[in-house]
Design an enzyme around this catalytic site. Structure first.
Site, mmCIF file in Angstrom:
data_model
loop_
_atom_site.group_PDB
_atom_site.id
_atom_site.type_symbol
_atom_site.label_atom_id
_atom_site.label_comp_id
_atom_site.label_asym_id
_atom_site.label_seq_id
_atom_site.Cartn_x
_atom_site.Cartn_y
_atom_site.Cartn_z
ATOM 1 N N SER A 17 0.798 -1.237 0.000
ATOM 2 C CA SER A 17 0.000 0.000 0.000
ATOM 3 C C SER A 17 0.822 1.274 0.000
ATOM 4 O O SER A 17 0.247 2.366 -0.051
ATOM 5 C CB SER A 17 -0.958 0.010 1.197
ATOM 6 O OG SER A 17 -2.030 -0.876 0.971
ATOM 7 N N LYS B 123 0.037 3.781 -2.680
ATOM 8 C CA LYS B 123 -0.992 4.824 -2.590
ATOM 9 C C LYS B 123 -0.404 6.229 -2.472
ATOM 10 O O LYS B 123 -1.119 7.215 -2.645
ATOM 11 C CB LYS B 123 -1.924 4.524 -1.427
ATOM 12 C CG LYS B 123 -2.772 3.275 -1.689
ATOM 13 C CD LYS B 123 -3.516 2.804 -0.471
ATOM 14 C CE LYS B 123 -4.383 1.603 -0.858
ATOM 15 N NZ LYS B 123 -4.319 0.511 0.098
ATOM 16 N N SER C 245 -5.838 3.238 4.474
ATOM 17 C CA SER C 245 -5.357 2.415 3.361
ATOM 18 C C SER C 245 -6.490 1.723 2.620
ATOM 19 O O SER C 245 -6.414 0.536 2.287
ATOM 20 C CB SER C 245 -4.350 1.373 3.879
ATOM 21 O OG SER C 245 -3.485 0.965 2.853
ATOM 22 N N LYS D 121 3.331 6.726 4.682
ATOM 23 C CA LYS D 121 2.386 5.647 4.379
ATOM 24 C C LYS D 121 2.985 4.283 4.693
ATOM 25 O O LYS D 121 4.142 4.018 4.395
ATOM 26 C CB LYS D 121 1.984 5.701 2.897
ATOM 27 C CG LYS D 121 0.900 4.695 2.508
ATOM 28 C CD LYS D 121 -0.438 5.118 3.078
ATOM 29 C CE LYS D 121 -1.512 4.073 2.803
ATOM 30 N NZ LYS D 121 -1.368 2.881 3.666
#
Length: 437
Positions: free
Chosen positions: A70, A73, A125, A253
């Site tokens: 993730s 992202k 997420s 992130k």
């Protein structure tokens, strides 16, 4: 005689008995500062970078292709911010609502502002949010991935290839620790992105955008599955304080899949300096200690030194047909991170453009100052002219004289040709058309 000898001996004894000062103690030689011990991490790939100048301070398998999970992202959010407005309403398709993995329960037909979807994307997420954003901007996740790849190439992430906006496992979906640091650095230049990823929790009223029919459907679902999620908390424990918190953390992130392992792109700010740490394929809670060790190494193991400031005069260069030489100065800052306590040692060399000729205006770039540490290039600073350089008077006069001479020769040729034509027109011709003498 004996008395004289006794006196001389007495004097010599007195002289020898006078205390002679010992040599002053010399200060101990200054030993070079010992570099900080490199961080120990469990991650397969890791890197820490100075976010201001992009200097990599430590790396471990930084160019090995890895699955980003993730952390993908980060690029999804950056592309979305650059290709939409925060108040655009995004409709959630059945495809987006049904995507696998981490979700926030977006409903088919639900409409939300882009800003709300970005908070869901980066804090919790949400894969369904990623899919909805991609479809809204590009029509499909696959087409959106092409935008992601183009933007990655512009940033300089040359060993990255995205196939989706959320990071679900795909053998063709990969990046590197170095590329993720570059992507994170670029994204954090966007003030909105920085605000979103630095948020610990936020409450978003999803129901105010729902139609009556959708509200009724959601009410039925809530009776079975519980309340609709409207409170969103970050997965980044570096931001939340407590045992895993990191002082000065401001993003970015996390990510996880079975194949990718535990991943994070972390960023922190201390004393006006910002560091980016990338951890790929760590395990369990080691993710947080790995990230903290990398950030500590950047902040504590290195000190920034200003190497170049704007308006430093570097050299002068001859200018073809110029009235004077061109004086060159720097027009930007450059600083470098040296091991803490070390003496900066940066060598310089000038690279100039070819065929420099007048006229030149002030501020014209004519080359670069190349900066090297131990023979390795670490940066470049443009070199520009301090003042304008006009053509020399001699050159200008010669050009005028040469131009005038050419014009005079052309005029003379034309006059001679005209006279020949005039003479011919007045002479008689014989029967065959030839001029008579």
């Amino acid at each position: 005689m004996l008395r004289k000898i006794a006196v001389i001996l007495t004097i010599m004894i007195l002289i020898c008995s006078i205390a002679v000062p010992a040599p002053a103690a010399q200060p101990a030689a200054q030993l070079p500062a010992q570099p900080a011990a490199e961080p120990v991490t469990t991650a397969v790939a890791a890197l820490v970078m100075d976010a201001e100048n992009g200097q990599v301070l430590y790396s471990k398998e930084a160019d090995q292709k890895m699955y980003p999970a993730s952390t993908t992202k980060i690029m999804t959010a950056l592309v979305a911010l650059e290709n939409s407005s925060l108040d655009e309403m995004v409709a959630v398709s059945p495809t987006a609502a049904a995507v696998d993995g981490s979700r926030v329960g977006l409903q088919p037909g639900e409409k939300l502002p882009m800003e709300d979807l970005l908070y869901m994307l980066m804090l919790t997420s949400a894969n369904d949010s990623a899919e909805a954003i991609a479809e809204h901007i590009s029509g499909s996740a696959q087409q959106f991935a092409q935008l992601m790849n183009r933007r990655a190439a512009e940033i300089g992430a040359r060993n990255t290839h995205f196939t989706n906006p959320h990071g679900l496992q795909d053998p063709a979906h990969y990046t590197t620790a170095r590329d993720l640091a570059l992507i994170g650095r670029e994204a954090m230049k966007n003030a909105t992105f920085r605000r979103i990823v630095g948020t610990v929790n936020i409450k978003l009223d999803r129901k105010k955008y729902m139609s009556p029919a959708l509200l009724q459907s959601v009410a039925q679902l809530e009776q079975i599955h519980g309340p609709l999620q409207q409170d969103f908390y970050t997965h980044n424990k570096l931001l939340t304080g407590g045992y895993y918190g990191y002082q000065g953390a401001i993003g970015i992130k996390t990510g996880y899949t079975v194949d990718a392992g535990q991943c994070i792109v972390a960023m922190a700010r201390r004393n006006g300096r910002e560091m980016i740490a990338v951890v790929l394929n760590s395990q369990g809670a080691a993710l947080w200690s790995d990230a903290a060790a990398l950030l500590d190494y950047g902040f504590q193991g290195f000190s920034p030194a200003e190497v170049i400031a704007p308006r430093q005069m570097i050299t002068d260069v001859p200018v073809k047909d110029g009235a004077a030489k061109a004086v060159l100065e720097t027009n930007d800052y450059f600083y470098y991170d040296f091991p803490a306590g070390a003496t900066p040692a940066v060598s310089r060399r000038v690279e100039l453009d070819k065929n420099i000729k007048a006229p030149l205006e002030a501020g014209k770039q004519l080359g670069e100052l190349v900066l090297e540490v131990q023979g390795r290039e670490v940066g470049r600073v443009p070199l520009v002219t301090v003042n304008a350089v006009s053509r020399s008077v001699t050159t200008y006069l010669w050009l005028r004289v040469a131009g005038g001479a050419v014009v005079a020769l052309l005029l003379l040729w034309w006059l001679c040709a005209a006279r020949r034509r005039q003479r011919r027109s007045g002479r008689a011709k014989d029967k065959r058309g030839y001029y008579l003498k």
